[in-house]
Design a protein around this motif. Structure first.
Motif, short mmCIF file in Angstrom:
data_model
loop_
_atom_site.label_atom_id
_atom_site.label_comp_id
_atom_site.label_asym_id
_atom_site.label_seq_id
_atom_site.Cartn_x
_atom_site.Cartn_y
_atom_site.Cartn_z
N LYS A 123 -13.41 14.13 9.95
CA LYS A 123 -13.73 12.80 10.46
C LYS A 123 -14.25 12.86 11.88
N ASP B 288 -5.30 4.86 10.67
CA ASP B 288 -6.32 4.89 9.63
C ASP B 288 -5.59 4.99 8.28
N GLU B 289 -5.65 3.94 7.48
CA GLU B 289 -4.87 3.88 6.25
C GLU B 289 -5.43 4.75 5.13
N SER B 290 -6.56 5.40 5.37
CA SER B 290 -7.04 6.37 4.39
C SER B 290 -6.29 7.69 4.51
N PHE B 291 -5.44 7.81 5.56
CA PHE B 291 -4.64 9.01 5.77
C PHE B 291 -3.22 8.75 5.28
N SER B 292 -2.79 9.51 4.27
CA SER B 292 -1.39 9.44 3.85
C SER B 292 -0.53 10.39 4.66
N GLU C 164 -9.30 19.87 0.37
CA GLU C 164 -9.93 18.71 1.01
C GLU C 164 -11.32 19.05 1.49
N SER D 166 1.42 4.72 7.13
CA SER D 166 0.44 4.18 8.06
C SER D 166 0.17 2.70 7.78
N LYS E 75 -8.95 16.50 6.73
CA LYS E 75 -9.60 15.18 6.77
C LYS E 75 -9.79 14.72 8.20
N GLU F 211 -1.72 11.09 9.87
CA GLU F 211 -2.26 9.87 10.48
C GLU F 211 -1.91 9.79 11.96
N LYS G 199 0.81 -1.21 0.00
CA LYS G 199 0.00 0.00 0.00
C LYS G 199 0.85 1.27 0.00
N GLU H 115 -4.48 11.89 13.91
CA GLU H 115 -5.77 11.20 13.88
C GLU H 115 -5.78 10.05 14.88
#
Length: 332
Positions: free
Chosen positions: A242, A184-188, A321, A78, A238, A191, A74, A194
């Motif tokens: 969230k 949270d892997e949606s954060f590049s 964003e 993260s 983001k 993270e 990926k 978060e």
């Protein structure tokens, strides 16, 4: 878990990286040497390096079974850390995250573990000394070490050890990391902040140590710096979206930079639209001149320019964003 100073504490050191052939071997030598007598494993989570990074780590691992090369399909940090903890974490007590762009004292891991054991913290975070080599990198380092560039961020400036909401990730109890589901892997980017939000919400405690710190090397030219802070801005937006949280004052000030630029376009209609932009530029340049004169730092004016790049990029990323989120919401 055994007490402070005992070698029975088990530590998983994770180095997420991508094309880090210049630094990776030095980090492996440092930490395998420094952790002698302790139970540990070093996992290099590689996001698909195309330079010599993978070959260097593979050769090192062939000689030292405590080092492992782990493919991170990926690519982002993260995901690499999550994968390392999922693969090896059950055998360890602590996770220590190492940035391949940084440098560390020889006793870095030991000081982190000692403070975690002494305080009972679930996470120990560190302050950063930002250092540069070339002209622009030195100026950027000065900017990032100043309030103009970091807004008074505690993990940039450091202070006497204290409990904190967020800081630069260094050590975490694997039990706490697993309890909140890891990164949270949606954060590049962003993270770490978060995850810290979820840690605090779940009752875990974060300690800012004053026993050690790391050295960070910033981007060495304008466009990589701009892209980095653009991603930071997106990540911060983001995160706020969230968790429905409110930005801190030090985040809200640079947030206004992009609107100020947009407003300046109206100067074609009336010159007064340039005033906010002029005030921002004057404030940054004035701070740079103060550093040059008051602090006798010749890099002050260029540091002001680096800070302006960071402000504009962060603000742009944040608003992009936010607009992206509103666009998705409108479509749904």
């Amino acid at each position: 878990m055994e007490g402070l100073g005992h070698s029975g504490i088990r530590t998983l050191i994770v180095i997420p990286c991508l094309n880090e052939e210049k630094t990776i071997e030095g980090l492996l030598v440092k930490f395998t040497g420094a952790m002698q007598g302790r139970l540990f494993r070093i996992v290099v989570a590689d996001g698909g390096s195309t330079d010599g990074t993978r070959d260097i780590v593979s050769a090192f691992a062939a000689k030292d079974e405590r080092v492992t090369l782990l493919a991170n399909p990926k690519r982002i940090q993260s995901a690499g850390i999550n994968l390392a903890v999922a693969t090896f974490g059950e055998d360890f007590d602590y996770l220590i995250r190492i940035d391949a762009h940084g440098d560390y004292p020889d006793d870095y891991c030991q000081r982190l573990i000692e403070d975690a054991e002494r305080t009972g913290a679930d996470s120990v975070v560190v302050a950063m000394d930002t250092v540069g080599h070339g002209l622009f990198q030195k100026a950027t380092a000065i900017a990032q070490n100043s309030k103009l560039g970091n807004g008074g961020s505690k993990h940039r400036e450091g202070a006497k050890g204290h409990w904190i909401d967020h800081g630069h990730h260094a050590l975490m109890r694997i039990a706490a990391f697993d309890a909140v589901g890891g990164y949270d892997e949606s954060f590049s980017h962003n993270e770490d902040a978060e995850l810290d939000f979820r840690l605090r919400k779940s009752g875990f405690r974060i300690w800012m140590t004053d026993k050690t710190r790391m050295t960070y090397y910033p981007r060495a030219s304008v466009m990589p710096l701009f892209r980095q802070y653009l991603a930071y801005g997106r990540g911060r937006a983001k995160n706020l979206l969230k968790h429905r949280s409110i930005p801190k004052i030090r985040q809200m000030i640079p947030l206004a930079v992009l609107p100020v630029f947009v407003l300046a376009l109206l100067s074609l209609v009336h010159w007064a639209a340039l005033i906010p932009l002029g005030l921002w530029i004057a404030a940054c340049v004035g701070y740079g001149l103060w550093m040059a004169i008051g602090q006798k730092n010749p890099y002050g004016p260029l540091a002001a320019f680096s800070a302006m790049v960071m402000h504009l990029a962060w603000s742009t990323g944040f608003w992009l964003e936010l607009l992206k989120f509103r666009g998705r919401k409108a479509v749904s």
